[in-house]
Design an enzyme around this catalytic site. Structure first.
Site, PDB file in Angstrom:
ATOM      1  N   LEU A  64       0.860  -1.182   0.000  1.00  0.00           N
ATOM      2  CA  LEU A  64       0.000   0.000   0.000  1.00  0.00           C
ATOM      3  C   LEU A  64       0.901   1.238   0.000  1.00  0.00           C
ATOM      4  CD1 LEU A  64      -3.056   0.930   0.334  1.00  0.00           C
ATOM      5  CD2 LEU A  64      -2.520   1.151   2.753  1.00  0.00           C
ATOM      6  N   PRO A  65       1.485   1.566  -1.174  1.00  0.00           N
ATOM      7  CA  PRO A  65       2.339   2.755  -1.229  1.00  0.00           C
ATOM      8  C   PRO A  65       1.533   4.016  -0.937  1.00  0.00           C
ATOM      9  CG  PRO A  65       2.619   1.378  -3.194  1.00  0.00           C
ATOM     10  CD  PRO A  65       1.425   0.865  -2.449  1.00  0.00           C
ATOM     11  N   HIS A  66       2.052   4.849  -0.027  1.00  0.00           N
ATOM     12  CA  HIS A  66       1.393   6.103   0.337  1.00  0.00           C
ATOM     13  C   HIS A  66       2.413   7.008   1.026  1.00  0.00           C
ATOM     14  CE1 HIS A  66       1.273   3.576   3.905  1.00  0.00           C
ATOM     15  NE2 HIS A  66       1.195   4.680   4.620  1.00  0.00           N
ATOM     16  N   ALA A  67       2.055   8.277   1.120  1.00  0.00           N
ATOM     17  CA  ALA A  67       2.908   9.245   1.806  1.00  0.00           C
ATOM     18  C   ALA A  67       2.013  10.259   2.507  1.00  0.00           C
ATOM     19  CB  ALA A  67       3.846   9.930   0.805  1.00  0.00           C
TER      20      ALA A  67
END
Length: 146
Positions: A64-67
């Site tokens: 779950l790529p996120h920033a």
């Protein structure tokens, strides 16, 4: 709702990636192309994984790529990507990753309903079977709508 935050344009299926960083960049690219995030958001995802480790690998074979919103999230959205060949992120329990759900959250709360929907989907074997066999983003959207 998850189906409100994604679209055919945000889905990339059976992409080829050389490593985890390449996988994240390619999974996030449609969000940048569609004006949901800035390029700085993708860099922030990669920097945070390099700093904090592969915490974005949330369950076996799923990242779950996120920033943080302030790093370049313009609109809340979720991109869906599958990899032709899984890649290692360095998470001993959940590697290799084959499915990436790239999250752009413009604030701390508006995406929570979509994340709850996603958590339910991740329990659904049928959903992963669809992701494995289809090359058509419309099939994924149709599945999410039913």
């Amino acid at each position: 709702m998850l189906k409100d935050l994604t679209s055919e344009k945000l889905i990339r299926l059976q992409i080829e990636a050389d490593n985890w960083e390449d996988a994240v960049r390619k999974a996030a690219e449609p969000l940048e192309d569609e004006g949901k995030i800035k390029a700085s958001y993708i860099d922030a995802i990669i920097d945070s994984v390099k700093t904090a480790g592969p915490y974005i690998v949330i369950t076996p074979h799923v990242a779950l790529p996120h920033a943080r919103p302030e790093t370049g999230a313009l609109e809340s959205a979720i991109g869906i990507a599958t990899l032709k060949a899984p890649v290692a992120f360095g998470n001993a329990d959940n590697d290799p990753v084959k499915y990436l759900f790239c999250l752009s959250a413009k604030d701390n709360n508006s995406h929570l309903g979509a994340l709850a929907d996603l958590a339910e989907l991740l329990e659904n074997k049928e959903f992963f079977e669809l992701l494995d066999k289809t090359n058509d983003p419309k099939e994924v959207i149709d599945y999410l709508n039913h």
